[in-house]
Design a protein around this motif. Structure first.
Motif, PDB file in Angstrom:
ATOM      1  N   ARG A 300     -10.144 -17.567  11.885  1.00  0.00           N
ATOM      2  CA  ARG A 300      -9.026 -16.989  12.633  1.00  0.00           C
ATOM      3  C   ARG A 300      -8.010 -16.452  11.640  1.00  0.00           C
ATOM      4  NH1 ARG A 300     -12.765 -20.051  15.287  1.00  0.00           N
ATOM      5  NH2 ARG A 300     -12.459 -20.038  17.533  1.00  0.00           N
ATOM      6  N   LEU A 301      -7.954 -15.115  11.517  1.00  0.00           N
ATOM      7  CA  LEU A 301      -7.101 -14.462  10.526  1.00  0.00           C
ATOM      8  C   LEU A 301      -7.203 -15.200   9.201  1.00  0.00           C
ATOM      9  CD1 LEU A 301      -4.055 -13.529  12.765  1.00  0.00           C
ATOM     10  CD2 LEU A 301      -5.507 -11.935  11.517  1.00  0.00           C
ATOM     11  N   ASP A 302      -8.422 -15.323   8.759  1.00  0.00           N
ATOM     12  CA  ASP A 302      -8.782 -16.140   7.601  1.00  0.00           C
ATOM     13  C   ASP A 302      -9.005 -15.228   6.390  1.00  0.00           C
ATOM     14  OD1 ASP A 302      -9.595 -18.246   6.067  1.00  0.00           O
ATOM     15  OD2 ASP A 302     -11.375 -18.730   7.235  1.00  0.00           O
ATOM     16  N   ASP A 313     -11.552 -12.300  11.332  1.00  0.00           N
ATOM     17  CA  ASP A 313     -10.864 -12.805  12.522  1.00  0.00           C
ATOM     18  C   ASP A 313     -11.790 -12.712  13.725  1.00  0.00           C
ATOM     19  OD1 ASP A 313      -8.545 -13.833  13.907  1.00  0.00           O
ATOM     20  OD2 ASP A 313      -8.340 -11.865  14.826  1.00  0.00           O
ATOM     21  N   LEU A 324      -4.680  -9.286  16.506  1.00  0.00           N
ATOM     22  CA  LEU A 324      -5.139  -8.907  15.175  1.00  0.00           C
ATOM     23  C   LEU A 324      -4.446  -7.628  14.716  1.00  0.00           C
ATOM     24  CD1 LEU A 324      -7.027  -8.829  12.687  1.00  0.00           C
ATOM     25  CD2 LEU A 324      -8.756  -7.755  14.173  1.00  0.00           C
ATOM     26  N   THR A 414     -14.373  -8.355  12.002  1.00  0.00           N
ATOM     27  CA  THR A 414     -13.910  -8.954  13.247  1.00  0.00           C
ATOM     28  C   THR A 414     -14.921  -8.762  14.368  1.00  0.00           C
ATOM     29  OG1 THR A 414     -11.987  -9.098  14.737  1.00  0.00           O
ATOM     30  CG2 THR A 414     -12.641  -6.881  14.007  1.00  0.00           C
TER      31      THR A 414
END
Length: 435
Positions: A300-302, A313, A324, A414
């Motif tokens: 997750r938004l990593d 993400d 995002l 994503t």
């Protein structure tokens, strides 16, 4: 009976052929045969469209900071199946999966012969988790993430200390309904009599449904923006900071390491839950501060790499993509963004792709090895970006891009969480990028 982990997993995944079968009767039958393990554990129930996993992570981290042992039941998994049943963030062992599968197998075989039919894959995994937390490892508390909807989800046989609904979005509309109100009705099915419910729902239509259900169940309710609020929100180099406020409490300079304003909202749900459970679980403001700061949620938004810059993400629906894109535009305005996107064919992807088109300097569509994966070409057709492409070889697309990138560029990967699971494994195997 199963001798190996692979045999057990093959049996569990083989139940996917049954698809989704709404209703709780099969769960109740399994619980009776297992000695009602769901009644032996303390639980918290987390539902919603987006943000469930992150909220679970924040709350788990807060509880662990207080020295509690915390079980979690989440889905889908990112790196390995065992993640779905974890203790203090550590997935259960392969041997325990074998043991649980062998306990459930004769029960399922018997149920398969009945008119109602046997349980689905998700129902079996849920039942395994109940048995595990009640009889194998006994944590102080277990956080149960809803799989789909809420009202008929297999987790909805628990009587939790409190429940949380993170958000309402137009996802799984073929099953849950076409409007925010219809979907909210399904999500609100987790609200139990006299049990507190916390929600971060934004749409008035959905909010009304949740409040009405809470009033019918005489359940105390706490809404973000009404009963608790966020102030002084700021983006920092490695996360976000904010102030949390209720009529009675003010917690200043709370810090999180996950990116985006939506993560601040998810964190606020965990803070509200911690405050409601403060006396019962001996939680302090220090536990809240430390727990939020240390919480991390893979995929997750990593940020996988900073040189070159790679962000992944699991934005797999419209609301996730919007969150995002907001982060890309506010936090990474100066960077040229290359986007790699894969999705499931049963998702409504046209609006998602339209949003990504606006944020991308170039965009590539791909597919991956999964029964419900959309083709890269089908996604490509929905895009109107002047610099678009599609490929069947996403691994080559990633390595080619990494070799060509410079410091003012970033790669954003994503879409489907199932796709991200493959991507994360590939990065680990190939040791790509550097922090």
């Amino acid at each position: 009976m199963f001798q190996t982990y692979e045999e057990a997993l093959q049996w569990i995944h083989g139940r996917l052929r049954l698809g989704i079968k709404p209703g709780l009767t099969r769960m109740h039958i399994m619980m009776e045969k297992l000695g009602f393990p769901e009644k032996k554990i303390k639980t918290i129930h987390i539902g919603g469209t987006n943000g469930k996993g992150s909220t679970v992570t924040y709350l788990r981290s807060i509880l662990e900071s207080a020295g509690l042992t915390v079980g979690t039941f989440t889905s889908p998994y990112i790196e390995q199946f065992n993640e779905r049943i974890s203790m203090n963030g550590v997935p259960i062992a392969d041997e325990e999966i074998i043991k649980l599968a062998n306990i459930l197998f004769p029960i399922v075989e018997e149920m398969d012969k009945e008119e109602l039919g046997g349980p689905t894959e998700f129902e079996i995994i849920t039942a395994m988790s109940f048995y595990y937390f009640a009889n194998v490892q006994t944590p102080d508390i277990v956080l149960y993430e809803v799989g789909l909807g809420g009202r008929f989800d297999s987790t909805n046989i628990i009587n939790p200390l409190l429940s949380i609904i993170t958000s309402i979005g137009l996802d799984h509309t073929a099953i849950l309904g076409e409007t925010y109100g219809e979907i909210a009705f399904e999500k609100a099915g987790i609200i139990k009599e006299n049990t507190p419910i916390i929600a971060a729902v934004k749409q008035e239509e959905a909010k009304d449904v949740i409040v009405r259900r809470a009033q019918e169940e005489n359940a105390p309710y706490y809404l973000l923006g009404k009963h608790f609020a966020l102030e002084n929100y700021q983006s920092n180099v490695d996360g976000e900071s904010f102030t949390f406020k209720t009529a009675a409490t003010k917690l200043t300079n709370l810090q999180i390491g996950m990116l985006g304003q939506h993560q601040v909202e998810n964190a606020s749900l965990a803070v509200m839950a911690a405050l409601l459970l403060k006396e019962k679980l001996c939680l302090s403001e220090d536990h809240i501060q430390k727990g939020l700061l240390h919480a991390r949620w893979t995929g997750r938004l990593d940020v996988l790499s900073k040189h070159p810059y790679v962000l992944v993400d699991g934005a797999h629906n419209q609301e996730g993509i919007e969150a995002l894109v907001e982060v890309l535009e506010s936090r990474y305005k100066e960077k040229k963004k290359s986007i790699l996107f894969a999705a499931l064919f049963d998702k409504k992807t046209d609006n998602m792709i339209g949003q990504l088109d606006k944020a991308a300097a170039d965009i590539t569509f791909t597919s991956f090895d999964f029964p419900r994966a959309a083709t890269g070409e089908a996604l490509y057709i929905e895009s109107h970006h002047p610099n678009k492409s599609f490929t069947n070889d996403w691994k080559k697309a990633i390595t080619d891009k990494l070799e060509a990138m410079n410091e003012n560029e970033m790669l954003v990967i994503t879409g489907s969480l199932y796709f991200l699971s493959n991507v994360l494994a590939f990065f680990k195997e190939q040791n790509l990028g550097e922090k």
